[in-house]
Design a protein around this motif. Structure first.
Motif: not given
Length: 182
Positions: A25-40, A104-112
């Motif tokens: 884990v380094d700065q590049e990983f942290s930037q990737f992790a943050l971008a991935q979390l923003r998808e969630a 989880l299937a129900k949750l997956k059907q919801q928009p967002g």
């Protein structure tokens, strides 16, 4: 819905003592992790991963280690799949103890935004044959552990389609796969 997991080059997600100090884990990983979390829109954990994350991110040590990632982890709605966890103490977390696939299937059907499973190899392995997982993101760390917990223990045979790869300067390689359900 996608799962993100880190693994050693020999396919272990945890060493025999469950230590994660081998994660590259380094700065590049942290930037990737943050971008991935923003998808969630929702984070989904198995009990063991949830307990580890809940014991770290909402603490001063978690916030000091990476304030932006800590904020994202602490403010994103969370679900823990567990039949044994009596209560969830991490903010904005609910427990699903029965009918997890249906919920989880129900949750997956919801928009967002995406439903993201960060870590939780046992949960991911259990969901592989359900058709709920659209993508596996597997980050291979340039280390050989020699023994530990297999990334997909108990999953059964599953075919994968490679969608893309990303190489990090640290030597980590991120593999994006689509599970092929039969």
């Amino acid at each position: 819905m996608f799962s993100f997991m880190m693994t050693s080059a020999d396919g272990y997600h945890a060493d025999p003592g469950q230590a994660l100090d081998w994660h590259n884990v380094d700065q590049e990983f942290s930037q990737f992790a943050l971008a991935q979390l923003r998808e969630a829109g929702t984070l989904v954990f198995g009990r063991v991963t949830y307990e580890g994350m809940a014991a770290f991110w909402p603490t001063p040590a978690g916030e000091e280690s990476d304030p932006e990632v800590a904020k994202a982890m602490n403010t994103t709605p969370k679900i823990v799949i567990s039949r044994t966890l009596p209560q969830a103490t991490w903010a904005d977390t609910r427990i699903i103890s029965n009918h997890a696939e249906e919920e989880l299937a129900k949750l997956k059907q919801q928009p967002g935004k995406d439903i993201v499973i960060p870590g939780s190899s046992t949960l991911t392995a259990g969901l592989l044959q359900t058709g709920l997982l659209d993508e596996l993101r597997i980050m291979v760390n340039p280390v050989i552990l020699g023994q530990g917990r297999s990334l997909f223990a108990g999953a059964g045979r599953t075919s994968l389609k490679l969608l893309k790869t990303r190489q990090f300067t640290s030597g980590n390689v991120l593999l994006y796969y689509q599970p092929i359900t039969n």
